[in-house]
Scaffold this motif. Sequence first.
Motif, PDB file in Angstrom:
ATOM      1  N   THR A 173       0.803  -1.217   0.000  1.00 32.32           N
ATOM      2  CA  THR A 173       0.000   0.000   0.000  1.00 32.32           C
ATOM      3  C   THR A 173       0.837   1.268   0.000  1.00 32.32           C
ATOM      4  O   THR A 173       0.335   2.323  -0.341  1.00 32.32           O
ATOM      5  N   LEU A 290       1.357  18.445  -6.550  1.00 33.62           N
ATOM      6  CA  LEU A 290       0.980  18.195  -5.153  1.00 33.62           C
ATOM      7  C   LEU A 290      -0.536  18.166  -5.023  1.00 33.62           C
ATOM      8  O   LEU A 290      -1.129  17.263  -4.429  1.00 33.62           O
ATOM      9  N   VAL A 291      -1.164  19.166  -5.630  1.00 29.14           N
ATOM     10  CA  VAL A 291      -2.619  19.270  -5.574  1.00 29.14           C
ATOM     11  C   VAL A 291      -3.264  18.072  -6.261  1.00 29.14           C
ATOM     12  O   VAL A 291      -4.150  17.417  -5.727  1.00 29.14           O
ATOM     13  N   GLY A 294      -2.293  14.854  -4.274  1.00 22.48           N
ATOM     14  CA  GLY A 294      -2.890  14.913  -2.942  1.00 22.48           C
ATOM     15  C   GLY A 294      -4.384  14.724  -3.025  1.00 22.48           C
ATOM     16  O   GLY A 294      -4.975  13.913  -2.325  1.00 22.48           O
ATOM     17  N   GLY A 295      -4.996  15.468  -3.953  1.00 20.97           N
ATOM     18  CA  GLY A 295      -6.433  15.366  -4.115  1.00 20.97           C
ATOM     19  C   GLY A 295      -6.863  13.984  -4.558  1.00 20.97           C
ATOM     20  O   GLY A 295      -7.784  13.394  -3.996  1.00 20.97           O
ATOM     21  N   THR A 297      -5.292  11.144  -4.228  1.00 18.29           N
ATOM     22  CA  THR A 297      -5.064  10.103  -3.226  1.00 18.29           C
ATOM     23  C   THR A 297      -6.124  10.157  -2.140  1.00 18.29           C
ATOM     24  O   THR A 297      -6.504   9.131  -1.578  1.00 18.29           O
ATOM     25  N   ALA A 298      -6.602  11.379  -1.860  1.00 21.82           N
ATOM     26  CA  ALA A 298      -7.592  11.507  -0.799  1.00 21.82           C
ATOM     27  C   ALA A 298      -8.951  10.968  -1.228  1.00 21.82           C
ATOM     28  O   ALA A 298      -9.778  10.638  -0.395  1.00 21.82           O
ATOM     29  N   MET A 299      -9.160  10.873  -2.529  1.00 22.14           N
ATOM     30  CA  MET A 299     -10.432  10.337  -3.002  1.00 22.14           C
ATOM     31  C   MET A 299     -10.437   8.810  -2.893  1.00 22.14           C
ATOM     32  O   MET A 299      -9.404   8.170  -3.028  1.00 22.14           O
ATOM     33  N   ALA A 300     -11.623   8.281  -2.693  1.00 25.87           N
ATOM     34  CA  ALA A 300     -11.726   6.823  -2.708  1.00 25.87           C
ATOM     35  C   ALA A 300     -11.325   6.343  -4.101  1.00 25.87           C
ATOM     36  O   ALA A 300     -11.708   6.933  -5.099  1.00 25.87           O
ATOM     37  N   ASN A 305      -4.237   3.981  -4.298  1.00 29.19           N
ATOM     38  CA  ASN A 305      -5.024   2.836  -3.857  1.00 29.19           C
ATOM     39  C   ASN A 305      -5.249   1.863  -5.012  1.00 29.19           C
ATOM     40  O   ASN A 305      -5.195   0.640  -4.820  1.00 29.19           O
TER      41      ASN A 305
END
Lengths: 348, 689
Positions: A173, A290-291, A294-295, A297-300, A305
């Motif tokens: 992961t 980064l945006v 970052g964005g 990766t934060a999403m399902a 993932n």
Amino acid sequence: MDSRLTIAGREIAGLRAEKTILLAIGIQLFIAMFSSFLVVGLVSMYDPGALDGAQIEVAAAGDAVDELERAAAEVPGASVTPYDDANAARSAFERNAADAVVVTTRTESGRVSTAVTAPDATVETTVIVVQLRELLRTYELNERDARASFLEESPLPLPDRSDTSPYFTFTYTVLIPLLVFLPVFISGSLVVDSITEELDQGTMELLRVAPVTLADIVDGKAAAAIGIAPGQALLWLLLLEANGTSVANVGPILALMTALTTLVVAVAVGIAAVAPDRQAAQLLYSVAVLVLFGGATAMAGGPANAVARLAIDSADATTGVLVVAYAAIAAAAYLGVRRVVAVEGFGR
Amino acid sequence: MTDRLRRVGRRLAVGVRRVLRVARWESARASGGVDRRTLAAGVALLLVAGGVVGVGVATGVAGLDVDQDVYRVGVDGESPYTDAIEEAPSLRPVSARSASLGDSADAVVVTVVRPGAGDDGSIDAADVEEVVVRASDTRKGEAAAASVREAVAAHNERLMRAEPNQTAAFPVVVTLRYVGRTTGVDDGATLGGSGGGSTDGPDGGGGGSDGPDGTGDGGDGTGDGGSGESSTGDGSATDGLGSADGSTESDDDGFAVPSIGGGAFGASTVGSPGSITPPFPFTSLLLAFAFLVPMNFLIQAYGSSILDERTNRRGEPLLVTPLSPAEIVAGKTLPYAAAAAVVTSLIALVVGGGPLSVVAVAPVAATFLGATFVGAMFARSFKELTFVTVGVSVLLTTYAFVPAIFTNVTPVALVSPLTLVVFDLQGEAVSTGEVLFSTAPMGLGAALLFGLGLGVYREEDMFSQKPVTRKFLDALAVRLSPIPARRGIGGGLLDRDRLRALGSVALLTACTLPFVFVAELLAVAVLFALPVTVSIPVLLVTIAFIEEVAKSVGLYAGFERGVFGRIGGDPAGDGGATGDGHGALRVALAVGIASGTGFFLAEKATAVVQAVGLTDLFIGRAAFADVAGLSGLPPLALAALFFAPLVLHAVTTSVASVGASRGRTAYALALTLATLGHAAYNVGVVGLG
């Protein structure tokens, strides 16, 4: 077509001459090594089972020594020695005959109060505390079971312990997504540098005099940057494979990372076209990446993932759809940026 | 006298004015480069991303779960375990009926229900007699089964927290105290005063009274969970509690006894067994990391600015002005250093750090800038600079961050100034010696990096396309001067020019010491996690190699650049000592001995290490063998031991020097030889001590 290949070839030749690509791979190796070192170091501090035969000796005294001993029998890596009273247990601790002291007292409220003493400021303290926690939690479970009739909802019985490597989840992961995505960022950065450098040194003008269109130039530079990315990722995956970590779905992973590289390269070309100089371009590129990541990766179901699920072989239909979607987005973004640059030129 | 002072003052004022002028020009240029449009675009990007992520988090779509759904677990719809599996992000429930183990599921939860239960259609926890997790026979299956167990435990914990009868739900209350052993065989391992405030208690109390004192506390503590805190009494416990910065989410709603997480050493923690956290300053560490993030952006801009001077000979007009290179560089660096200071202070304000945090981050920022400066001076193109910058970021971030993880564990952590930040955020006291130990080497390293880069801040290096390694050798060779040939037979050995030339060799080598120090400490930090039987030998060879390279690389640069005459090679071009092989050999030996001596002197000057008690640590003793306590030996032996390293350094460096004077291959061979000899000596010293 030919001229694009020539431009791509020139890009790669430049990288080879400066040996920057070797430096890039060296940096990636360093990052991978250190993140592994970090995790191995941390895990061995937090999961003493990972340390061979980490065994702590607990000096116990007080009302509930028997129950504590019973709990210790269930916990691998902790053993309890009963002492007559707290003073005897403490002197055993002082003599280094025990790693920690546990003194239990039953209170009027019906609770068991446990005073735990652990040694201060040594490397082993963390290991001891982790083992103590395991022991006390087992003890808590047993006590809770004994009082189950007072509870409104009884807890679910726990399945048996199973042996597992603490590094397993980390490898799939964190480490694999990290290694797969590092080349993506590097490729984008290369494109920003390559274009801003040409503009800065005025060689872009020379290139424009040659019988190539702006779209060809963009294609050539993008092809070189995108072309070197999957090779690096494949190198890492093969290295992991040789190291005993089997990676599933290598094809889809490479497809996903190539799509992302295309997307990032498109962003990089766009930024290099509008930013006034290299300094601003690199800054904007860093922020944008980064945006973006970052964005995402934060999403399902973000790219990290998705790669993890592909690599560990837990992918399903949605993961496949995700890969296709990323490829479509990347292609659209690249073609859009290419078109805009071909029409507008590099605006300075 | 006053006249002289006034003159110096005037020159200084002129210098400062010049530096400020360049700085003003640079900041105007930089803010012109990153124009308003770019800035606005960047801010807009960040706002959009922040908004999207914020909305995502608020609606529950987003979450930084990289391990989301990595294991597929088969579970029946009616099973009480379904909730537990669904709540765990890393597990994805699949229907147990359709799942086939190893293919579409990694583990299957099988429940054995009490006979008669479930007649009313639902099965709850009380009906479950036994539960078995069947997992596929792979590493993935094992990991999945372990995750299921964790998920069930977490589910139970949540269930119990909602229980009205908290006494039955959490029947065990734990008071955890850390106590230093006052006696015992491994007393040496409890690391003096350097562990921070936590060890002060037992130390301050004096040996004898501690034992009974501790027992008394324990008795109190068992009486009622709360008194564990107050009874520790020596201030360190309350300190720790005060700084426990909420790193565990408040998981004690309705719980009588406060559970304290994230405490440092010396803190007492009270709560259920699940709330015990091992002494690990996670939050402080994360906040400390926040200081490093802006550095990466800063050095990008700084590196660009320096390289900009070098492309298209843009920096030439500035070079021909009366400004000295040092003034130009200082002026160009000043705005970025100021920006770093401002950003660091702001971050310190936000995360609750004090002036110590800012002081501790200063050398880190300086080193970031210094390394980037050297990188930008050596790089041939923007692309190369990008990689150099990334390399600098990665290396320095690791160097600063990794040791800080071991903040509460070992004094080696003080290698990194970030450890001071962690201490500061934890509210622990730090001594001046510790601050110096932590910041001085890095600050000195930054200064030397600037010195190295300044060496090539001249026309022939700035505007030429040489490989990085050659520029590096250039930068070193600039600091050397040729060894004059002996004038006739009677030419004194103590010739003034000769001494000055040899002195420059010794100084150059001495200047490598901070880097040697850093490299060795990094090696110690990396290797200390290994078992001692492996780490010590590897460490000894690594250290020998680092030192040998440091001592001889300057000499190699001297021979390569023709500052010193080569043996058997073509005569050096610019004023180097030419002549027969005999003379050249003599030069090689002389510079070798000079370099070894310089290193020895510098090494002796670093007795600062002792101030922190780093030598208490066994592995530290191996690294800094010759400063470890050697009392109890006769003076003669002591003197021999004191000067043994001098002999060692002189001999090994001479070997490497002779190799360097004969070319690259010979240098590599000689270096290996010198390293082996040095390592053998190190083994001898460790064996002796």
